[in-house]
Each structure stands twice: as C-alpha cells, then as structure tokens.
Design a protein around this motif. Structure first.
Motif, PDB file in Angstrom:
ATOM      1  N   GLY A 155      -4.930   2.421   3.377  1.00  0.00           N
ATOM      2  CA  GLY A 155      -3.744   2.838   1.997  1.00  0.00           C
ATOM      3  C   GLY A 155      -4.724   1.969   0.854  1.00  0.00           C
ATOM      4  O   GLY A 155      -5.190   0.246   1.446  1.00  0.00           O
ATOM      5  N   LEU A 156      -4.688   1.948  -0.152  1.00  0.00           N
ATOM      6  CA  LEU A 156      -5.041   1.727  -1.229  1.00  0.00           C
ATOM      7  C   LEU A 156      -3.386   2.133  -2.433  1.00  0.00           C
ATOM      8  O   LEU A 156      -3.531   2.969  -3.037  1.00  0.00           O
ATOM      9  N   GLY A 157      -3.075   0.807  -2.766  1.00  0.00           N
ATOM     10  CA  GLY A 157      -1.689   0.666  -3.564  1.00  0.00           C
ATOM     11  C   GLY A 157      -2.474   0.088  -4.930  1.00  0.00           C
ATOM     12  O   GLY A 157      -3.564  -0.331  -5.370  1.00  0.00           O
ATOM     13  N   ALA A 158      -2.028   0.870  -6.072  1.00  0.00           N
ATOM     14  CA  ALA A 158      -2.573  -0.017  -8.003  1.00  0.00           C
ATOM     15  C   ALA A 158      -1.293   0.353  -8.943  1.00  0.00           C
ATOM     16  O   ALA A 158      -0.334   1.335  -8.617  1.00  0.00           O
ATOM     17  N   ASP A 159      -1.270  -0.818  -9.321  1.00  0.00           N
ATOM     18  CA  ASP A 159      -0.327  -1.202  -9.775  1.00  0.00           C
ATOM     19  C   ASP A 159      -0.654  -0.855 -11.575  1.00  0.00           C
ATOM     20  O   ASP A 159      -1.683  -1.397 -12.060  1.00  0.00           O
ATOM     21  N   ILE A 160       0.124   0.031 -12.233  1.00  0.00           N
ATOM     22  CA  ILE A 160      -0.854   0.801 -12.962  1.00  0.00           C
ATOM     23  C   ILE A 160       0.151   0.289 -14.516  1.00  0.00           C
ATOM     24  O   ILE A 160      -0.293   1.033 -16.202  1.00  0.00           O
ATOM     25  N   GLY A 161       1.132  -0.609 -14.626  1.00  0.00           N
ATOM     26  CA  GLY A 161       2.024  -1.243 -15.807  1.00  0.00           C
ATOM     27  C   GLY A 161       2.733  -0.435 -16.463  1.00  0.00           C
ATOM     28  O   GLY A 161       3.317   0.476 -15.545  1.00  0.00           O
ATOM     29  N   HIS A 162       3.623  -0.708 -16.727  1.00  0.00           N
ATOM     30  CA  HIS A 162       5.059  -0.236 -17.220  1.00  0.00           C
ATOM     31  C   HIS A 162       5.861  -0.467 -15.839  1.00  0.00           C
ATOM     32  O   HIS A 162       6.699   0.727 -15.319  1.00  0.00           O
ATOM     33  N   GLY A 163       5.301  -1.442 -14.668  1.00  0.00           N
ATOM     34  CA  GLY A 163       6.593  -0.986 -13.868  1.00  0.00           C
ATOM     35  C   GLY A 163       6.137  -0.083 -12.961  1.00  0.00           C
ATOM     36  O   GLY A 163       6.528  -0.114 -11.857  1.00  0.00           O
ATOM     37  N   ILE A 164       4.972   0.485 -13.063  1.00  0.00           N
ATOM     38  CA  ILE A 164       4.950   1.604 -12.324  1.00  0.00           C
ATOM     39  C   ILE A 164       3.665   1.643 -11.678  1.00  0.00           C
ATOM     40  O   ILE A 164       2.707   1.182 -11.260  1.00  0.00           O
ATOM     41  N   ARG A 165       3.865   1.849  -9.761  1.00  0.00           N
ATOM     42  CA  ARG A 165       2.522   1.846  -8.925  1.00  0.00           C
ATOM     43  C   ARG A 165       2.329   3.114  -8.291  1.00  0.00           C
ATOM     44  O   ARG A 165       3.592   4.083  -7.955  1.00  0.00           O
ATOM     45  N   VAL A 166       1.218   3.081  -7.814  1.00  0.00           N
ATOM     46  CA  VAL A 166       0.930   4.425  -7.429  1.00  0.00           C
ATOM     47  C   VAL A 166      -0.632   4.356  -5.994  1.00  0.00           C
ATOM     48  O   VAL A 166      -1.044   3.270  -6.104  1.00  0.00           O
ATOM     49  N   GLY A 167      -0.166   4.585  -5.071  1.00  0.00           N
ATOM     50  CA  GLY A 167      -0.879   4.770  -3.878  1.00  0.00           C
ATOM     51  C   GLY A 167      -1.323   5.770  -2.861  1.00  0.00           C
ATOM     52  O   GLY A 167      -0.930   6.491  -3.476  1.00  0.00           O
ATOM     53  N   ALA A 168      -1.874   5.123  -2.055  1.00  0.00           N
ATOM     54  CA  ALA A 168      -2.887   6.462  -1.715  1.00  0.00           C
ATOM     55  C   ALA A 168      -3.225   5.912  -0.231  1.00  0.00           C
ATOM     56  O   ALA A 168      -4.304   5.030   0.140  1.00  0.00           O
ATOM     57  N   GLY A 169      -3.653   6.919   1.141  1.00  0.00           N
ATOM     58  CA  GLY A 169      -4.078   6.862   1.922  1.00  0.00           C
ATOM     59  C   GLY A 169      -4.478   7.652   3.029  1.00  0.00           C
ATOM     60  O   GLY A 169      -3.647   8.884   2.795  1.00  0.00           O
ATOM     61  N   PHE A 170      -4.223   7.850   3.716  1.00  0.00           N
ATOM     62  CA  PHE A 170      -4.585   8.516   5.511  1.00  0.00           C
ATOM     63  C   PHE A 170      -4.393   8.067   6.616  1.00  0.00           C
ATOM     64  O   PHE A 170      -4.300   6.546   6.946  1.00  0.00           O
ATOM     65  N   ALA A 171      -3.887   8.802   7.674  1.00  0.00           N
ATOM     66  CA  ALA A 171      -3.854   8.176   8.756  1.00  0.00           C
ATOM     67  C   ALA A 171      -4.861   9.100   9.640  1.00  0.00           C
ATOM     68  O   ALA A 171      -4.823  10.334   9.026  1.00  0.00           O
ATOM     69  N   VAL A 172      -5.319   8.854  10.801  1.00  0.00           N
ATOM     70  CA  VAL A 172      -5.978   9.110  11.625  1.00  0.00           C
ATOM     71  C   VAL A 172      -5.978   9.444  13.043  1.00  0.00           C
ATOM     72  O   VAL A 172      -5.100   8.895  13.674  1.00  0.00           O
TER      73      VAL A 172
END
Lengths: 450, 453
Positions: free
Chosen positions: A162-179
C-alpha cells in the motif's frame, strides 16, 4: 453462480447506525481477514481503519500509511488452534483441523520526497506466510463435515502492498493491492506407440490481484492543545480476493474407451469485497476505535465446481449444490493505553472485541452423488458449516525508544463460535448439525527501526 | 591492482570456456545496468539489482530507492531450419532499497521482483524424447521474488543475504461416480481436492570487500532450487453405456495415477566478482560464476498409472471397445550435465559529467558453454554454447526538482546472444528424431527507471 444478495440484520437493527449486526451467522476468510494483521490491530479487535499508524495500515487502511515517519521492519510468529465441533447423526463431533502457524512480516517506509511532498507519502507491506504451505486448497465432497470459511482459509499466504498520502487539511488517501495465486493446468495422458504411456504436464501459477482504497479525515473540532487531531474517521474498500485451483486431467487418449475430461477445480481461497468504516478518538494516552465492516458474501460462488463441463451442449453431469450466502456486517471496537517511560520508551496495553456473523444460511440444500450400490443418483447432505464468532482480543507492546531501536508487541484472540443448528436434511432423511467451538490465536512481533 | 586484474583475467581465460544460465535473471540479467555490463557487477552494485547480483551491495545505498522497468527477450532458436517458437521472456522488473542505520552501522533491506507478463510460474514437462531447448523452453517462465538485508559492520566490508521465494505444488485428486462411456459428458462424477502450494525458499549470501579506493571484490553464493509438482489422481467409478437408470454398469474403473515432476531446477552457484576503477568514472569489472549443473534434474514427469478395468460379462467386443491395459512405467534416462564456469566482463564509463546530469556508456560480454552432454541417444535436450554481447546507456538527473532532492536514473540495455549452429548426430540410425542441426540467437532489451531519495 452468484447467490442472492440478501442481508441479515436480525439483531441490533435499531437506532445506532454504527453497529448493525447480522444475527444468525459468521464468517472468515484469509488469515488477515480472520485475525487481522500487524503488531497492533489484532490486539484491538481488528480495528485500525481510522487508528493504524504502521505496517498494519497496509491491510487496515493504506491512507494511514501516511502517518509513518520512520522506517520499520517487523517480523514475528503467529498461530492459531481450532476446536470446532459438529454434532448430530452421522457427524464426527470434533472436526480435525490443522493448526495455523506462520510468519508475519511488515515493512513501513516513509518516502523522502522534498518540496510540497515532504513528509506526506509512505509505503507499507503486510506479508504473512504459513510455515509449511503458501496456500491450502482443501475442496472436499460436500457431505464431509467441514468449516470451509474458517479452518483451511487461514492457511494462506497474504501479500498486501500500500501507499498512503497526506493531501492536507487533515485528509489522507491511500491505495494498495493484495496478491494471491491461481493454479491452472492440464495433464494429458496418452498411450505411446511402444506400449508405454506418456504425459504432457503444463501447470501455471497465475497471479490474482485485489485492489484496496482507503481514506481518512482528521476531524477539525476538539483538537488537542498541541493542535493534533483527536477524532479521525476512516473508510476502506477491499476488492474480492480469490484463488482458484483448476487442473484438467485428460486420459481420453488412453484407449478407445471414452473417458470424459476431468475438470478438477474449485475455489481454494475467497475474501469477499469489503467496505469498512471506523471512527477513532485519541485523548492523551488513550486511543479508542470503533467501526463496522460490510462483507459482500452474496457474491461467493461456493467452493466446488463441476467435474464434467458440458460445453455448448446440454448434459446431465452433476453440478455442485448452490448455497445462498448472505452479506454480513461485522462491528468491532478496540482500545489502546500508552504508558510513557523515560527516554521516549513506552508500554502499551490493548484490548478489543468484534462480532463476526456467518454468511451461511441456516438451511443447506442437499447435494447429489452417485451411489455405487444402487447404481443410482442419491441425495446426500451438504455439510459446509460456519457459525457466528464472538471475538475477544488482548495485546501489549514495548517501544524501547532511545534505548534501542526495537519494538516488541504481542496479541491474543479468543474466538467463540456461537452454538447454532444447521438444517442439513435431504428429501428422504431429515437431519441437522449442532455447531460450536472456539479458536485461540496469538502473535508476537519484533520491530526494528532503521 | 592491475596485476591482480590481468592475472585473474588470464586465469579465467584458461579455465573458463564453459558455463551456462539458469533462471531469467541468470540468463538475461536483472535491471538494465547489470544486463548491459554482462552481469559483471557482483563487486559493483548498490541499487535494487543487488538483491540478485550481490545482496551485500545493498548496504552501500545512499538513500531510499525505487526502481521499475521492463525486459523483453525474444528467442530465434531453430532446429533443422525451423523456428521452434520458444516463448518470449518478458515482464516487469521492480525493486526497492531501504537504507538506514542499526547501532550506527549502515543497514538496508531490499526487495527485487521480476514478474512475467503471462503467469507467475509455469511447470511444463514433456516426454524425454521430444526435442526442446532445455534451458530456454520453459525454465525462464517464472517469477523471481528476492528479499534481502545487508549491513556494513566495517567501512570496507559489507555483508548481505536473503531468500528467494517460490511455490511448489502437491495435490491429491479424488474422482468418484459413474462414467458414461457412450456420452462422456453425461458421466455422473464428483471430485475433491486436497492441494497445497508449498513454500520453497532458497538462500543467497554475499560479501563485498573494498580493497582500495579503486578496487573491490565480491563473493556471492546462491542456493539450489527446484520446483516440484506432485499430483496424484484416483478415479473410482462405475462404467455404463447410456443414461443412469437405463441399464446397469457394465464394469467398474479404478484408475490410480501419480505424476511427479521436477522443473525449473536452479543449480547452486558461487560468484567471485571484481571491480576496478583505473581512472575516475571508468569501471572495469570481471565476474566468474561456478554453476553446479551436474546436479541437474530434467523436467520429465515420472508417471505411474495403475488401471483396473475388468471386462464386462460377454467381453468388450460386443461394445466395440478396445480396453486400455495398465501401461508400462516410464524409465527416465539420466541426463549428462557438467559443472561450468561462466565468465562475465563489464565496462561502465561515465562519459558526461555535468552538475545537473551525467551520462553513462556500458558494455559487456559473457560466455556460456552448454552444460548438456551429447544428445546422441533417446533424449533430446537441445542446447548450444552461448556468446552474449551487450551494450547500454544510462542517464542520471541530479536533484531534478525540489520534490525529488535525490536523483532520477534511466538505464537501457540491449543484449544479443548468439548460439552457433551445430549438428547433433544420433548413434542409432533408426532414431525416430534423427540427426538435427540447431542454433539461433536471442535478443534481450530493457529499460529501468530509478528514483533515488
């Protein structure tokens, strides 16, 4: 093959929208779906969608990987014993299940971008491998008593990135995958001119991927004196993850005796698509998290596939029983208390609970089998069992702070299967099974900061 | 130092003319820098490809690195002038290096990954008499997943090691019911499966010694590996002609089959590598790999079939069926393989050095003498010596933006392997395959991009 999409909420459908629970049933799937992943989440009732801050987040919510500020490598041991019972006429009582044991590995790494991306992005990996198998495909005749959603599904490799990003204003988004991996192949057996027999074997392991998306929001009110957020909500979507076993055995060229091509296939592993919501509150040394996970079990096609494929023309080959699995909602709650020690060391105590309803209906359709004695088709009971689980968890950990770059964490879980009865009657033979049991699971992980 | 270099080169020239390749990384390299330099980087690697070439090199990483690339290998291998359509090797190359410090010593973990486009692995076994390019036909159709850790306990010493993961298969299949020998798709059969994908891990260890500012040595060990596929199938079924209920079974079939295959055998290897920097910006590397091919197990299925099929009352003739008999077991003939030394030569020249960017030229050569003995008998494991010439370009952008304070690197490579055509002569003039000529060439191209932080 898609079952009906009914939902069961016979319990708690009342007021509080946060905890709506299905009554009669339970389920689990891959090891991380049953026990959670990481040093922290399994001890906190599997919460973490809004409260994770390490490699746990690669599974719970990749958006929270953005909270990672130091690189950690975590490795440990994890195990579980199963004491599952199915009592009734023709049933074995205690069902033999191989204990689960394996090695979890977690990696969390902040990605040191500069400029506007500084301290905003991090990556994580959750990896679990059973100690002796990567994947166990146990696809049994339906009349054999089995807990297909709980026992053997824990014997599986888990790989999540997975990869997570803090995009500011207290909002975080992330994406990943399972195999996971499908095994597909063919074995062609044919007579050779010299009187021997030859085989062409062609088997492939093909990857199957499942996406994960997550988001979290640090709520702007009720901030701590240092400005850090006290409330956070998180949401995660995990796609369907499955592993299929499919080997086609063709011995039709052995002689002029017409043998069919055997389609030896089934679904060895299955995690339904999931949506999880959670709210976490941090106040001083306390962290409290509560949430619910929706699991779309109604898409589960079942374990078995037909042995003979009809192709384009109609045929009278046997087809496996069709079971109408139900979607479920699993609520969970967890708490963590930190005790600060000198030199930035800390002790942490954790506890939690979760309720995992079964997607299996309380009445199972019968299956068909060929009876060699009467040389006729007969009905046999379908004995795919599962039961609602009540899970209590405990955990604790030590962060050695400036003393040494290590952390040590441990957790334990007690899963109690709710006593329940499943109707396994056939047209000619009424029968039922009384289900009960418990599962004990534990894990211990050592982390090194570098 | 130059004396050492030339001495070792001479030693190799005397010892070597033999060698070979094993998995996709052994045969075609890992990452474009290593592939362009003929794989001669055991003492001169610090990026993600160190996971394969020498895990100790990970401890030299300056910062966190992420790499991704693609490789495409196209075979033009033929027998008797006809292309054998050997499957291409193509897939994603990726890796990461995460450096840090533990108790003050440089420490790093690394992950290296090669993911084929079409599948993770393929186990394929053919009858031993069927001609196939033994080392190219299927052995390179596999995932490679390396996980390593490295530490530098002394400024001049780096140590590393890790494991490579794969999966073997064991399966027991049970099929029961009733076979309709008239209309097979109307057979009333069911099955159950008890299968495990078993973890297979083989180790690799590496060490690197910095002899001086301009010279280094590397030593690498890679463990032996093979992928087992064991499948047992039991069929116990009645046999009839026509729909169930229209007549009784005419007999009962009991078929027990076992299929045991060992595929993708990877022999253990030891690599001694050296790297010299005679002038600033010029790296001259030489590696020598010992490959334990004599332990090789050919991918031929050991098939056991036991068939019990009693004749129906009145015999088979009334049904127009000639029943099968329990076939004789296959005798798998041993394969003659020889251990080999594989020499690798590599050059890298930093041709352009500006404050904002650098440009690199690379070249390499390796020679793999075929480890397979003469195929003058029943078996037809086809192989030929391989001369691999490679070249590559690299560009390094230094601190290209405030977001990327480290560097960004683009490396590309092209490698041509030539397998000279020669003739295999059969001892038996009645051999069903007969004499054949075989040879060809292989193109290997790729690109790797790396972001360093």
């Amino acid at each position: 093959m898609v079952a009906g999409r009914s939902m069961r909420f016979p319990w708690l459908r009342a007021a509080s929208a946060a905890v709506v629970v299905a009554l009669s049933s339970t389920a689990g799937a891959s090891p991380e779906d049953i026990f959670g992943f990481g040093p922290r989440s399994p001890g906190m009732g599997g919460t973490g969608i809004a409260s994770s801050y390490g490699a746990d987040a690669a599974y719970t919510n990749p958006a929270l990987l953005s909270r990672v500020k130091r690189s950690y490598l975590t490795i440990g041991v994890q195990g579980a014993t199963f004491d599952l019972h199915a009592d009734g006429a023709g049933l074995p009582g205690r069902i033999s299940v191989v204990a689960m044991k394996g090695i979890p590995v977690g990696v969390e790494v902040p990605i040191p971008f500069g400029g506007v991306l500084k301290d905003r992005i991090a990556a994580g990996m959750a990896f679990y491998t059973p100690s002796d198998v990567l994947l166990r495909a146990k696809i049994l005749f339906p009349e054999r008593a089995q807990f297909p959603l709980l026992a053997d599904r824990s014997q599986s490799l888990a790989v999540r990135l997975g990869l997570g990003a803090d995009i500011g204003h207290g909002i975080r988004v992330g994406a990943g995958f399972a195999v996971l991996a499908n095994l597909v192949g063919t074995i062609d057996i044919a007579a050779l001119p010299g009187g021997g027999v030859g085989a062409h074997v062609d088997d492939q392991i093909v990857a199957t991927y499942s996406p994960t998306f997550g988001a979290a929001w640090d709520l702007p009110f009720d901030r701590a004196p240092d400005g850090s957020p006290r409330w956070r909500v998180g949401a995660v979507f995990r796609g369907t993850l499955d592993a299929r076993f499919s080997v086609e055995v063709d011995a039709s060229k052995l002689s002029t005796l017409k043998l069919p091509v055997f389609n030896i296939a089934g679904l060895a592993q299955y995690d339904p698509a999931e949506v999880g919501l959670e709210v976490a509150h941090e106040r001083g040394p306390w962290v409290i998290a509560a949430g619910v996970t929706f699991k779309r079990w109604s898409d589960y096609p079942g374990v078995l596939e037909p042995t003979i494929l009809c192709g384009d023309t109609a045929c009278s080959a046997l087809t496996p029983p069709h079971i109408a699995f139900s979607d479920t909602l699993a609520p969970r709650i967890g708490v963590e208390r930190t005790f600060d020690l000198p030199r930035h060391a800390a002790l942490r105590a954790r506890a939690g609970a979760l309720y995992e309803p079964t997607p299996l209906p309380s009445t199972l359709p019968s299956s068909q089998a060929y009876d060699a004695g009467s040389q006729m088709l007969v009905d046999v009971p379908t004995r795919f069992f599962d039961a609602t689980r009540y899970v209590l968890t405990l955990g604790g950990g030590v962060d050695m702070g400036d003393i040494a770059p290590f952390t040590v964490d441990a957790w334990a879980q007690l899963h109690v299967l709710a006593s329940s009865t499943v109707d396994t009657s056939t047209a000619s033979n009424p029968s039922s099974a009384s289900l009960s049991g418990r599962v004990l699971a534990f894990g211990m992980l050592v982390g090194v900061r570098f | 130092m130059r004396l050492l270099f030339f001495s070792s080169s001479l030693l190799v020239i005397l010892l070597v003319p033999r060698a070979s390749h094993a998995n996709p990384l052994d045969a075609f390299g890992f990452g474009s820098r290593g592939a362009a330099m003929g794989g001669a980087v055991a003492a001169d690697v610090r990026d993600f490809s160190a996971n394969y070439y020498n895990p100790a090199g990970l401890a030299l990483a300056h910062g966190f690195e992420l790499s991704i690339g693609y490789v495409d290998v196209v075979h033009s291998l033929s027998m008797n002038g006809q292309d054998n359509n050997v499957d291409p090797v193509k897939g994603l190359v990726a890796g990461a290096v995460v450096p840090g410090r533990v108790f003050g010593a440089p420490f790093a973990i690394g992950v290296g990954l090669y993911i084929p486009d079409d599948r993770l692995t393929r186990v394929r076994a053919l009858p031993q008499s069927q001609p196939r390019w033994e080392l190219y036909d299927n052995r390179n159709q596999r995932l490679v997943f390396d996980v390593d850790a490295a530490i530098s306990p002394l400024p001049w010493l780096q140590l590393g090691g890790g494991v490579t993961y794969m999966a073997a298969t064991r399966a027991l299949l049970d099929i029961t019911g009733d076979v309709d020998a008239g209309t097979p798709t109307d057979s009333l059969l069911r099955h159950q499966v008890d299968a495990d994908l078993k973890l297979v891990a083989y180790p690799q260890f590496g060490a690197r010694v910095q002899l001086s500012k301009r010279a280094a040595l590397g030593l690498v060990y890679r463990g032996q590996f093979s992928l087992d596929l064991n499948i047992a199938a039991n069929v116990g079924a009645g046999a009839r002609l026509g729909a169930t209920g229209s007549g009784m079974d005419i007999t009962r079939i009991v078929l027990a089959m076992t299929s045991d295959t060992v595929d993708m055998f990877l022999p253990q290897q030891v690599v001694l590598g050296s790297s010299f920097e005679p002038i600033d910006g010029l790296h001259a590397n030489f590696d020598l790999t010992w490959v334990n091919w004599s332990a090789y197990v050919p991918p031929v299925t050991h098939l056991g079939v036991n068939l019990d099929l009693p004749p129906p009352p009145g015999g088979w003739a009334q049904y127009g069926i000639k029943p099968p008999t329990s076939p004789a077991p296959i005798v798998v003939l041993p394969i003659e393989m020889h251990d080999r030394f594989v020499p690798h030569l590599g050059l890298e020249w930093r041709a352009i050095a500006r404050s904002a960017w650098q440009g690199f030229l690379r070249a390499g050569y390796e020679f793999d003498k075929s480890p397979i003995g003469q195929q003058s008998g029943v078996t037809n494991y086809v192989d030929r010596d391989r001369h691999a010439v490679s070249a590559g370009l690299g560009v390094r952008l230094i601190a290209p933006s405030s977001v990327l304070p480290g560097d960004v690197r683009f490396d590309t490579h092209a490698q041509l392997s030539v397998l000279p055509t020669s003739t295999t002569v059969k001892t038996d003039p009645q051999d069903p395959i007969g004499d054949y000529t075989a040879g060809g060439h292989i193109w290997n191209v790729g690109l790797t991009a790396t972001v360093g932080f």
